[in-house]
Design a protein around this motif. Sequence first.
Motif, PDB file in Angstrom:
ATOM      1  N   ARG A 205      54.528  34.673  29.765  1.00 36.61           N
ATOM      2  CA  ARG A 205      53.292  35.411  29.506  1.00 36.61           C
ATOM      3  C   ARG A 205      52.376  35.405  30.722  1.00 36.61           C
ATOM      4  O   ARG A 205      51.801  36.440  31.101  1.00 36.61           O
ATOM      5  CB  ARG A 205      52.595  34.772  28.291  1.00 36.61           C
ATOM      6  CG  ARG A 205      51.403  35.543  27.751  1.00 36.61           C
ATOM      7  CD  ARG A 205      51.796  36.864  27.109  1.00 36.61           C
ATOM      8  NE  ARG A 205      52.753  36.705  26.038  1.00 36.61           N
ATOM      9  CZ  ARG A 205      52.416  36.443  24.763  1.00 36.61           C
ATOM     10  NH1 ARG A 205      51.157  36.305  24.415  1.00 36.61           N
ATOM     11  NH2 ARG A 205      53.358  36.361  23.840  1.00 36.61           N
ATOM     12  N   ALA A 206      52.264  34.248  31.370  1.00 34.58           N
ATOM     13  CA  ALA A 206      51.379  34.151  32.535  1.00 34.58           C
ATOM     14  C   ALA A 206      51.897  35.007  33.692  1.00 34.58           C
ATOM     15  O   ALA A 206      51.110  35.657  34.399  1.00 34.58           O
ATOM     16  CB  ALA A 206      51.274  32.689  32.969  1.00 34.58           C
ATOM     17  N   LEU A 207      53.211  35.035  33.881  1.00 33.68           N
ATOM     18  CA  LEU A 207      53.785  35.844  34.958  1.00 33.68           C
ATOM     19  C   LEU A 207      53.577  37.332  34.702  1.00 33.68           C
ATOM     20  O   LEU A 207      53.278  38.102  35.631  1.00 33.68           O
ATOM     21  CB  LEU A 207      55.273  35.531  35.100  1.00 33.68           C
ATOM     22  CG  LEU A 207      55.617  34.163  35.703  1.00 33.68           C
ATOM     23  CD1 LEU A 207      57.097  33.852  35.520  1.00 33.68           C
ATOM     24  CD2 LEU A 207      55.248  34.116  37.184  1.00 33.68           C
ATOM     25  N   ASP A 208      53.719  37.748  33.449  1.00 35.82           N
ATOM     26  CA  ASP A 208      53.497  39.160  33.134  1.00 35.82           C
ATOM     27  C   ASP A 208      52.061  39.574  33.455  1.00 35.82           C
ATOM     28  O   ASP A 208      51.822  40.650  34.022  1.00 35.82           O
ATOM     29  CB  ASP A 208      53.791  39.418  31.655  1.00 35.82           C
ATOM     30  CG  ASP A 208      55.276  39.515  31.357  1.00 35.82           C
ATOM     31  OD1 ASP A 208      56.075  39.422  32.308  1.00 35.82           O
ATOM     32  OD2 ASP A 208      55.638  39.679  30.191  1.00 35.82           O
ATOM     33  N   ARG A 209      51.113  38.741  33.072  1.00 35.32           N
ATOM     34  CA  ARG A 209      49.713  39.062  33.347  1.00 35.32           C
ATOM     35  C   ARG A 209      49.446  39.070  34.855  1.00 35.32           C
ATOM     36  O   ARG A 209      48.755  39.944  35.375  1.00 35.32           O
ATOM     37  CB  ARG A 209      48.795  38.070  32.645  1.00 35.32           C
ATOM     38  CG  ARG A 209      48.820  38.174  31.130  1.00 35.32           C
ATOM     39  CD  ARG A 209      47.851  37.207  30.456  1.00 35.32           C
ATOM     40  NE  ARG A 209      46.480  37.482  30.855  1.00 35.32           N
ATOM     41  CZ  ARG A 209      45.683  36.578  31.437  1.00 35.32           C
ATOM     42  NH1 ARG A 209      46.123  35.364  31.693  1.00 35.32           N
ATOM     43  NH2 ARG A 209      44.446  36.899  31.754  1.00 35.32           N
ATOM     44  N   GLN A 210      50.016  38.092  35.555  1.00 34.93           N
ATOM     45  CA  GLN A 210      49.785  38.013  36.992  1.00 34.93           C
ATOM     46  C   GLN A 210      50.404  39.192  37.725  1.00 34.93           C
ATOM     47  O   GLN A 210      49.863  39.674  38.726  1.00 34.93           O
ATOM     48  CB  GLN A 210      50.341  36.704  37.536  1.00 34.93           C
ATOM     49  CG  GLN A 210      49.957  36.411  38.967  1.00 34.93           C
ATOM     50  CD  GLN A 210      48.458  36.226  39.146  1.00 34.93           C
ATOM     51  OE1 GLN A 210      47.773  35.746  38.240  1.00 34.93           O
ATOM     52  NE2 GLN A 210      47.928  36.632  40.296  1.00 34.93           N
ATOM     53  N   SER A 211      51.544  39.699  37.241  1.00 35.08           N
ATOM     54  CA  SER A 211      52.179  40.843  37.895  1.00 35.08           C
ATOM     55  C   SER A 211      51.245  42.046  37.895  1.00 35.08           C
ATOM     56  O   SER A 211      51.221  42.819  38.855  1.00 35.08           O
ATOM     57  CB  SER A 211      53.496  41.187  37.204  1.00 35.08           C
ATOM     58  OG  SER A 211      53.289  41.782  35.939  1.00 35.08           O
ATOM     59  N   ARG A 212      50.462  42.196  36.831  1.00 34.77           N
ATOM     60  CA  ARG A 212      49.519  43.310  36.754  1.00 34.77           C
ATOM     61  C   ARG A 212      48.334  43.100  37.698  1.00 34.77           C
ATOM     62  O   ARG A 212      47.857  44.056  38.322  1.00 34.77           O
ATOM     63  CB  ARG A 212      49.052  43.477  35.308  1.00 34.77           C
ATOM     64  CG  ARG A 212      50.175  43.963  34.396  1.00 34.77           C
ATOM     65  CD  ARG A 212      49.847  43.842  32.914  1.00 34.77           C
ATOM     66  NE  ARG A 212      50.963  44.389  32.137  1.00 34.77           N
ATOM     67  CZ  ARG A 212      50.889  45.476  31.383  1.00 34.77           C
ATOM     68  NH1 ARG A 212      49.747  46.127  31.268  1.00 34.77           N
ATOM     69  NH2 ARG A 212      51.950  45.927  30.737  1.00 34.77           N
ATOM     70  N   VAL A 213      47.902  41.868  37.797  1.00 31.89           N
ATOM     71  CA  VAL A 213      46.822  41.559  38.734  1.00 31.89           C
ATOM     72  C   VAL A 213      47.277  41.846  40.163  1.00 31.89           C
ATOM     73  O   VAL A 213      46.544  42.454  40.967  1.00 31.89           O
ATOM     74  CB  VAL A 213      46.406  40.084  38.592  1.00 31.89           C
ATOM     75  CG1 VAL A 213      45.410  39.694  39.694  1.00 31.89           C
ATOM     76  CG2 VAL A 213      45.796  39.827  37.216  1.00 31.89           C
ATOM     77  N   MET A 214      48.495  41.430  40.470  1.00 30.00           N
ATOM     78  CA  MET A 214      49.033  41.650  41.823  1.00 30.00           C
ATOM     79  C   MET A 214      49.187  43.132  42.111  1.00 30.00           C
ATOM     80  O   MET A 214      48.915  43.587  43.228  1.00 30.00           O
ATOM     81  CB  MET A 214      50.362  40.921  41.962  1.00 30.00           C
ATOM     82  CG  MET A 214      50.236  39.398  41.948  1.00 30.00           C
ATOM     83  SD  MET A 214      51.825  38.536  41.724  1.00 30.00           S
ATOM     84  CE  MET A 214      52.673  38.961  43.244  1.00 30.00           C
ATOM     85  N   GLN A 215      49.634  43.897  41.116  1.00 32.13           N
ATOM     86  CA  GLN A 215      49.792  45.332  41.343  1.00 32.13           C
ATOM     87  C   GLN A 215      48.443  45.995  41.630  1.00 32.13           C
ATOM     88  O   GLN A 215      48.320  46.821  42.537  1.00 32.13           O
ATOM     89  CB  GLN A 215      50.459  45.988  40.149  1.00 32.13           C
ATOM     90  CG  GLN A 215      50.751  47.472  40.388  1.00 32.13           C
ATOM     91  CD  GLN A 215      51.184  48.199  39.131  1.00 32.13           C
ATOM     92  OE1 GLN A 215      50.508  48.135  38.105  1.00 32.13           O
ATOM     93  NE2 GLN A 215      52.319  48.891  39.200  1.00 32.13           N
ATOM     94  N   ARG A 216      47.430  45.639  40.852  1.00 25.99           N
ATOM     95  CA  ARG A 216      46.111  46.244  41.067  1.00 25.99           C
ATOM     96  C   ARG A 216      45.564  45.907  42.452  1.00 25.99           C
ATOM     97  O   ARG A 216      44.811  46.692  43.043  1.00 25.99           O
ATOM     98  CB  ARG A 216      45.142  45.773  39.982  1.00 25.99           C
ATOM     99  CG  ARG A 216      45.407  46.377  38.610  1.00 25.99           C
ATOM    100  CD  ARG A 216      44.245  46.166  37.666  1.00 25.99           C
ATOM    101  NE  ARG A 216      44.084  44.778  37.275  1.00 25.99           N
ATOM    102  CZ  ARG A 216      44.639  44.215  36.188  1.00 25.99           C
ATOM    103  NH1 ARG A 216      45.417  44.946  35.398  1.00 25.99           N
ATOM    104  NH2 ARG A 216      44.437  42.955  35.906  1.00 25.99           N
TER     105      ARG A 216
END
Length: 726
Positions: free
Chosen positions: A46-57
């Motif tokens: 779950r944490a990696l999924d959320r972080q992937s979106r932060v990194m993309q933005r």
Amino acid sequence: MDRADIVHDNFLRRVAARDFPHGRLPEGPLSPFLAVAAYRAGCLTRALDRQSRVMQRAGQGFYTIGSSGHEGLAAVALALRPTDPAFLHYRDAAFQIARASQVPGQTPAWDMLLSFASSSEDPISGGRHKVLGSKALAIPPQTSTIASHLPKAVGAAYSIGAARRHRPEHAEYPEDAIVYCSFGDASANHSTAQGAFNTAQWTSFQSIPLPLLFVCEDNGIGISTKTPKGWIEASFAHRPGLKYFRADGLDIYQTYLVALEAADYVRRRRKPAFLHIGTIRLYGHAGADVPTTYLSREEVEAEEANDPLLHSVRLLDQAGVMTPDQALVVYEETNARVVRVADQAVTRPRLKTAVDVMASLVPPRRDCRPTNGPTAEARAAAFGGDMKAMAEPQIMSRLINWALTDLMLTHREIVMMGEDVGRKGGVYGVTQKLIHRFGPDRMIDTLLDEQSILGLAIGMAQNGFVPMPEIQFLAYLHNAEDQIRGEAATLPFFSNGQFTNPMVLRIAGLGYQKGFGGHFHNDNSVAVLRDIPGVILACPSNGPDAARMIRECVRLAREEQRVVVFLEPIALYPMRDLHADKDGGWMGLYPDPSEVIPLGEVGVHGAGDDLAIVTFGNGYYLSRQAEQLLAGQGVKARVIDTRWLSPLPKEALTAAVGGARRILIVDETRHSGGVAEALMAHFHEVTDVPLSRVTAEDSFIATGPAYAATMPSRDQIVAAALEMMK
């Protein structure tokens, strides 16, 4: 507001309020230690999924297809052994994370964040794609697979039984391993998947060992298209030869229990099983996907309310393993750790040059035991009466057969597979007697499905075999070309050379069969093969060359781990004469088993400087006829056999035409997209002599008297050469 943030806030609020979704009480053999491991894997997912979106933005990450909602697959990983090869659905981060907890020294958060950031230090792909995969965890990389990995999973499962009977030198899998293969409910409908299921059932029905666990992760939707409720169970619950199991992926206790039962069935019975796991999909398909554009808000919120992590916290509390407060601490600490690690991952180097990107297209060489060839006694026993025939010139098909015999005597890891290769001996008799010489374990008669034939080869290659699959006719390759393009050729690329599937794919092809078969048995298009990076395409024009070249092809597969296609010109299989009836000009003696034609070596006949005719396959045969006619008209020509069509042997070709005042290219493939286009471009770049070409028309091939009407002929070659001489 991003749905990921909404789910996160809901989790924090509901755990604090003890507001959990309803479900069964925890039951089964999942130990407290493993239950916590499954929960921790879910939190990290779950944490990696959320972080992937932060990194993309922030422009620092490049992949947002997540695994949230599929956290229950961690329990499946814990029910298996870390040495069981796993071909994973792209939403299986929880599976890989949980498996990493079973193997010392793993750093899954760091590894996956490097992958999100496309860092060249990503330990699986080297920054070429975000893929799940790990050599240490026996997880070959898969990309955004739409069922294309299922056929090779069937092949890998078959290889385990085959390796018990003939252990390859480079075998990877334990003898009691099972193969794990997961996919989504939408992918289960794909024709590739259906072919793999059918092949597994067909094999199981005959009591042939196939330790394979299919896992369908059913979240009820494929991007925006819903899977009808009950469809997967209705489709798979009663298939012959395929045992069906069902589990609720929101319940880690039940999932672990059922996964243990399914794995035990497969491991003990050596038969395939289908594990149907109910999951949900959170956040939509990927970061750019807004699920409320095609689902009602009520539907989206209902899924979010059924969050599997909330179920896990409830179950751990009810089992007395972990309180909600403790579970919340684990969740928040995991999030904080992922943020810290991501801050470092985004600073790591990335690929910059074409050389960097292409470095893993060609796999690394591997050490192989030295081979001295078969003994004279072994050859005499295998060949029998054919030994005497070796003293006389023979046709191409027979010389290939003898070369295959010597190769299979020399290398026990060579296995051939295809429709009719065994008992029938091939459509044109090329593999006749081989089943009697080597048995059905090494000459495998498959069902009629080209995807399954190639999948079998890919899977066996990943377990140390050197497969030599056969596709009966070139036109039939197009049913299955993605198994080469999207699977075999990409495996070393996406694994930075850590995983390979070397093979020699034999295909009977090209045209000029007199009045037989039309387009379906005469296909003169090789563009699909020449277009695939890393694949070697060989095409002999005569029997002695064919024997020498196929030996090199096997060496390239065995020692250099290459994917090689050996294209055999059907019309030249039985060819005996060259210039006149019964002159025997196209037959040859069987070359000594030590003789090979190395990759990149071309053939040159004649030394004339007036004209160099550059060709291959049937074109070489026709050009040799034309060369004699041209000599009668005072034209001194040489004929160059390209032999290797991809990659083109450019240096050797340049040397071969040296001193020639004109170059004529004869190409039996099509005018558009044919081999001649590449040859013309190359010679234009390296010479300044006049160039011309004779090619096939942009047409399919007809049956009957017009079988060669669209193809180059001897007379066309002569006419084009004389025109150039003007």
